[in-house]
Write an enzyme that holds these catalytic residues in place. Structure first.
Site, PDB file in Angstrom:
ATOM      1  N   GLY A  13       0.841  -1.205   0.000  1.00 38.40           N
ATOM      2  CA  GLY A  13       0.000   0.000   0.000  1.00 38.40           C
ATOM      3  C   GLY A  13       0.868   1.243   0.000  1.00 38.40           C
ATOM      4  O   GLY A  13       1.898   1.276   0.666  1.00 38.40           O
ATOM      5  N   GLY A  26       6.225  -2.107   3.645  1.00 38.06           N
ATOM      6  CA  GLY A  26       5.722  -2.378   4.984  1.00 38.06           C
ATOM      7  C   GLY A  26       5.970  -3.822   5.384  1.00 38.06           C
ATOM      8  O   GLY A  26       6.923  -4.465   4.914  1.00 38.06           O
ATOM      9  N   ASN A  27       5.058  -4.359   6.178  1.00 37.35           N
ATOM     10  CA  ASN A  27       5.272  -5.684   6.763  1.00 37.35           C
ATOM     11  C   ASN A  27       5.418  -6.834   5.772  1.00 37.35           C
ATOM     12  O   ASN A  27       6.382  -7.587   5.833  1.00 37.35           O
ATOM     13  CB  ASN A  27       4.134  -5.996   7.736  1.00 37.35           C
ATOM     14  CG  ASN A  27       4.590  -5.766   9.150  1.00 37.35           C
ATOM     15  OD1 ASN A  27       5.614  -6.308   9.545  1.00 37.35           O
ATOM     16  ND2 ASN A  27       3.883  -4.950   9.897  1.00 37.35           N
ATOM     17  N   ASP A  78       0.541   2.602   8.963  1.00 36.15           N
ATOM     18  CA  ASP A  78       0.172   1.821  10.148  1.00 36.15           C
ATOM     19  C   ASP A  78       1.219   1.890  11.265  1.00 36.15           C
ATOM     20  O   ASP A  78       0.915   1.561  12.414  1.00 36.15           O
ATOM     21  CB  ASP A  78      -0.029   0.343   9.771  1.00 36.15           C
ATOM     22  CG  ASP A  78      -1.220   0.152   8.842  1.00 36.15           C
ATOM     23  OD1 ASP A  78      -2.125   0.990   8.876  1.00 36.15           O
ATOM     24  OD2 ASP A  78      -1.227  -0.840   8.088  1.00 36.15           O
ATOM     25  N   HIS A 115      -5.989  -2.505  10.287  1.00 34.34           N
ATOM     26  CA  HIS A 115      -6.678  -3.781  10.499  1.00 34.34           C
ATOM     27  C   HIS A 115      -6.110  -4.522  11.700  1.00 34.34           C
ATOM     28  O   HIS A 115      -6.844  -5.112  12.482  1.00 34.34           O
ATOM     29  CB  HIS A 115      -6.551  -4.683   9.262  1.00 34.34           C
ATOM     30  CG  HIS A 115      -7.644  -4.446   8.275  1.00 34.34           C
ATOM     31  ND1 HIS A 115      -8.956  -4.650   8.602  1.00 34.34           N
ATOM     32  CD2 HIS A 115      -7.631  -4.011   6.996  1.00 34.34           C
ATOM     33  CE1 HIS A 115      -9.713  -4.354   7.558  1.00 34.34           C
ATOM     34  NE2 HIS A 115      -8.931  -3.961   6.575  1.00 34.34           N
TER      35      HIS A 115
HETATM   36  O1  F6P Z   1      -1.187  -1.160   5.166  1.00 35.48           O
HETATM   37  C1  F6P Z   1      -1.685   0.103   4.959  1.00 35.48           C
HETATM   38  C2  F6P Z   1      -3.183   0.109   4.841  1.00 35.48           C
HETATM   39  O2  F6P Z   1      -3.569   1.412   4.489  1.00 35.48           O
HETATM   40  C3  F6P Z   1      -3.948  -0.377   6.059  1.00 35.48           C
HETATM   41  O3  F6P Z   1      -4.071   0.567   7.076  1.00 35.48           O
HETATM   42  C4  F6P Z   1      -5.273  -0.718   5.431  1.00 35.48           C
HETATM   43  O4  F6P Z   1      -5.992  -1.611   6.232  1.00 35.48           O
HETATM   44  C5  F6P Z   1      -4.871  -1.322   4.117  1.00 35.48           C
HETATM   45  O5  F6P Z   1      -3.600  -0.756   3.802  1.00 35.48           O
HETATM   46  C6  F6P Z   1      -5.808  -1.067   2.973  1.00 35.48           C
HETATM   47  O6  F6P Z   1      -5.351  -1.782   1.876  1.00 35.48           O
HETATM   48  P1  F6P Z   1      -5.775  -1.516   0.368  1.00 35.48           P
HETATM   49  O7  F6P Z   1      -5.168  -0.219  -0.061  1.00 35.48           O
HETATM   50  O8  F6P Z   1      -5.207  -2.654  -0.374  1.00 35.48           O
HETATM   51  O9  F6P Z   1      -7.266  -1.439   0.341  1.00 35.48           O
END
Ligand code: F6P
Length: 357
Positions: A10, A111-112, A136, A180
């Site tokens: 993300g 990220g993770n 996050d 999440h």
């Molecule tokens: O990991 C960053 C994040 O923005 C989280 O806070 C969120 O739950 C998730 O990505 C949303 O993911 P996507 O952009 O794939 O909908």
């Protein structure tokens, strides 16, 4: 010296500021002797060999730009080693393309999930350096990730704006924020925005406790209430379920998200008028705040220093306000959740903020 750079997972604010810092610092250090290859859409570009040679001018004018000039994608770690028929093992593809591109190193911003793959690539012999990004702030071994402060600023702006309309109407407002698995963003924005309750994935809530708090506020003359709720918050009953059971329960939920379910429950129990606001990806977009611009610059330039020193297999991290390299193996697969006894939670409780527990 040939360095690849990619942004994965993300997006968040500060990615371009970090790309700029890596690029400019490498050009300063190596002058004519550096080739920087921008790999498109995260690991997808490395898997498919999709990249372009970057020009020094590509690193100018992007400090304040949101998103990532390289593009990004989510490539789940659990699918990296899957190979079937026409779909080869993605790690092997990346190793081949790294060689084909004649890279001396690849700088990975992520990220993770991204760090699990980065660690695997490093174990497979690639020279890898990573930068911790995510709104996050849940990466292990670093006090801060870039993107987090900007997202806190945006989320706080939302809470501030909702405060005024909530006051006018005497309503209960639920503001659902991203996160999440962890509640750093909701905790910080909730405190900064003066929320009356903050619900985090780390502290399961009791609906009756929330409703008692709302009734008490009404009785003391406060007609409105603001709840900052992390998208991954869960009730005490849900906390007893296994991951699988919780997933199945949430899949059956008729409301579009937890906040709508909470709104229904609170409305039924208190008779209050409850509204929901979800800023969603708004929290990830736009220009990085000054703190993130500085942090991205510090992380990016530290990565360039590590490359010059020939030190690979590290994530650059912030520890005790200093930038330090930490081995990827000590970061990958570990989540930095909010410690439930941390000082900020204590401070919030001290001023009467409820965590619904
Ligand atoms: O990991 C960053 C994040 O923005 C989280 O806070 C969120 O739950 C998730 O990505 C949303 O993911 P996507 O952009 O794939 O909908």
């Amino acid at each position: 010296m040939r360095v690849g750079i990619l942004t994965s997972g993300g997006d968040c604010q500060g990615l371009n500021a970090a790309i700029r810092a890596v690029g400019k610092a490498l050009i300063e250090k190596y002058e004519e002797d550096i080739t920087i290859l921008g790999i498109r859409d995260g690991y997808r570009g490395l898997i498919e060999g999709d990249y372009k040679e970057m020009d020094p001018k590509d690193f100018s004018g992007i400090l304040t730009l949101g998103g990532t000039i390289l593009g990004t994608s989510r490539q789940p770690f659990k699918e990296m080693r899957l190979s079937s028929g026409d779909q080869p093992d993605k790690i092997e593809c990346m190793k081949k393309n790294y060689k084909r591109m004649k890279l001396d190193c690849v700088v990975i911003l992520g990220g993770n999930g991204t760090h699990k793959t980065a660690n695997l690539l490093s174990q497979e012999g690639l020279n890898v350096i990573t930068l911790p990004k995510t709104i996050d702030n849940d990466l292990w071994n670093t006090e801060m990730t870039f993107g987090f402060s900007s997202a806190v600023e945006t989320a706080t702006t939302v809470i501030d704006a909702i405060h005024s309309t909530a006051t006018s109407h005497g309503r209960v407002f639920i503001i659902e924020l991203m996160g999440h698995k962890v509640g750093w963003l909701t905790l910080h924005a909730g405190v900064a925005g003066g929320a009356d309750a903050i619900l985090l994935p780390e502290i399961p809530y009791d609906i009756d406790s929330i409703c008692s708090m709302l009734k008490l506020r009404k009785r003391s003359g406060k007609q409105f209430s603001i709840l900052a709720v992390a998208e991954g918050a869960l009730s005490k009953e849900e906390a007893q379920l296994s991951k699988k059971e919780l997933k199945a329960k949430r899949a059956k939920m008729t409301e579009p998200s937890l906040s709508y379910r909470l709104a229904k429950e609170i409305g039924a129990k208190t008779g209050d008028e409850v509204r929901v606001t979800i800023p969603g990806h708004f929290q990830r977009g736009g220009s990085p705040c000054p703190y993130d611009r500085v942090l991205s610059t510090r992380f990016g330039t530290a990565a360039a220093r590590l490359i010059q020193e020939g030190r690979f297999g590290y994530m650059v991290a912030l520890q005790n306000q200093k930038i330090v390299p930490v081995p990827l193996s000590e970061v990958a697969g570990k989540l930095k959740a909010v410690p439930i006894d941390c000082e900020l939670i204590q401070s919030a409780r001290d001023i009467g903020i409820s965590f619904g527990d």
